[in-house]
Design an enzyme around this catalytic site. Structure first.
Site, short mmCIF file in Angstrom:
data_model
loop_
_atom_site.label_atom_id
_atom_site.label_comp_id
_atom_site.label_asym_id
_atom_site.label_seq_id
_atom_site.Cartn_x
_atom_site.Cartn_y
_atom_site.Cartn_z
CD GLN A 179 -2.66 1.26 2.54
OE1 GLN A 179 -2.08 1.55 3.59
NE2 GLN A 179 -3.96 1.00 2.49
CE1 TYR A 191 -4.52 7.86 6.27
CE2 TYR A 191 -2.55 7.13 5.12
CZ TYR A 191 -3.37 7.09 6.23
OH TYR A 191 -3.03 6.29 7.30
CB ALA A 215 -8.41 -5.74 8.46
NE ARG A 216 -12.50 -4.78 12.36
CZ ARG A 216 -13.68 -4.20 12.52
NH1 ARG A 216 -14.02 -3.70 13.69
NH2 ARG A 216 -14.54 -4.14 11.51
#
Length: 397
Positions: free
Chosen positions: A108, A178, A353-354
């Protein structure tokens, strides 16, 4: 004789191989970018390699290294990897280790913009327009056209270095306010030049960056972008605009896939995660006066949202209906049922993810049909573990 004019529905197996641009993944499960907190000197460590080796050995098709800043002033935390010469040997060691497990690996890349840590970067955070960031008590400077051109060129350089380091894919960060995401959002972008105002102008930087990267690397590496659908704040970027931006990116032909996300690291971080807001744990991890601030007003910044599996699907299916390019469904993918649901809804990949922090071997368990209901309870205490190396606090070592 009856003629069936409707083609039969083809059931897509999320655990079967799939093409992603120039590469083929062994399955459609991607480990989502999750800030690791395991590079204190900005270099790959054995701990970082192991962090990604475990889900690779556990069966994912691809794991995503996060977050590799394209420039030192684009870091969100001290010690984050930037694409400098001394980082390259470690990055190659990491990609070799993932490939040895049969998985692909993505990097990323991006610039944090107004989310960047100005105090430890030694440079002001950059935003579309001048703004004060309450959580860090710092002022973000309005980026000049020269800043924009530099950061775009640094995305190109990072992409080339990712190829040199053996990565199979890159993920351009167009989310969470971002740098590029902050240009998309009318809440954070108040510019009057060609990068502000209309949606076409606000989307210019995302399109120019993706185009510049594609022109530089061709089909030597898969290119994804993580795109916000909804900032989760009043006056921010929302799904109606995200649909148009996705259509433009598809028309440009610069990307192999879009991963759909939501929320603002700048203004509303919990909007992405859903589930519990671990205020007590965040306060315990912070020095004063930040600790006191979290205790007094943290509930207004770290708001709780109810969790359900595939919780970004409602917005994501609107993007799915508007484009034909491959899409990655993120958010609450915890087992075979949510993977199958994503495929049925027309998504080509899922990102997790988690659930993989809790069970790195999740995919192998599902493949072997031995996986019980997922163990991740969405307490989100893993979010507060980033300061000592991201991990599930409930998982036994």
């Amino acid at each position: 004789m009856t003629i069936d004019l409707d083609p039969p529905t083809v059931k897509v197996d999320p655990l079967g191989p799939a093409k992603l641009g120039p590469i083929t993944l062994r399955n459609r499960v991607i480990k989502a970018a999750t800030y690791e907190g395991l590079t204190p000197k900005g270099l790959v460590t054995d701990e970082l390699i192991e962090f990604h080796r475990q889900p690779a050995a556990g069966g994912v098709g691809m794991t995503t290294v996060a977050y590799c800043a394209v420039a030192a002033d684009g870091r969100t935390a001290p010690g984050q990897i930037t694409w400098r010469d001394d980082a390259m040997p470690g990055l190659r060691k990491l990609t070799d280790a993932i490939h040895a497990e049969g998985a692909a690996v993505s990097a990323q890349i991006g610039h944090a913009g107004p989310v960047a840590g100005a105090k430890y970067n030694g440079a002001p955070a950059l935003a579309p327009s001048t703004q004060f960031r309450l959580t860090t008590q710092t002022l973000a400077r309005a980026a000049t056209v020269a800043d924009i051109e530099r950061i775009t060129a640094q995305h190109v350089d990072a992409s080339k270095r990712a190829i040199e380091a053996g990565f199979d894919a890159i993920e351009l960060h167009f989310g969470h306010n971002y740098f590029i995401s902050s240009f998309l959002s009318p809440r954070t972008n108040r510019r009057k030049d060609r990068y502000g105002g209309s949606l076409e102008n606000r989307a210019r930087l995302a399109r120019e960056t993706a185009r510049a990267v594609r022109d530089a690397v061709g089909d030597r590496i898969a290119i994804l972008a993580k795109l916000n659908m909804d900032d989760g704040v009043a006056g921010g970027f929302w799904v109606d605009e995200a649909i148009q931006v996705a259509q433009w990116l598809e028309q440009d032909g610069s990307l192999d896939a879009l991963e759909l996300t939501a929320g603002s690291s700048l203004l509303n971080p919990m909007y992405l995660f859903k589930g519990d807001a671990p205020l007590r744990e965040f306060a315990a991890a912070m020095p004063q006066p930040t600790k006191l601030g979290i205790q007094l007003v943290g509930k207004h910044f770290l708001r709780e949202y109810p969790y359900r599996d595939a919780y970004l699907l409602d917005d994501a299916r609107q993007i799915r209906a508007a484009v034909t390019m491959p899409l990655v469904l993120l958010g609450g993918i915890t087992g075979k049922a949510s993977m199958d649901l994503a495929m049925e809804e027309g998504f080509q990949f899922v990102a997790i993810a988690r659930a993989l922090l809790r069970e790195p071997d999740l995919v192998n368990r599902i493949t072997a049909e031995t996986h019980r209901p997922g163990l991740c309870n969405h307490c989100n205490k893993c979010m507060t573990a980033i300061y000592g190396g991201t991990h599930c606090v409930l998982r036994k070592p």
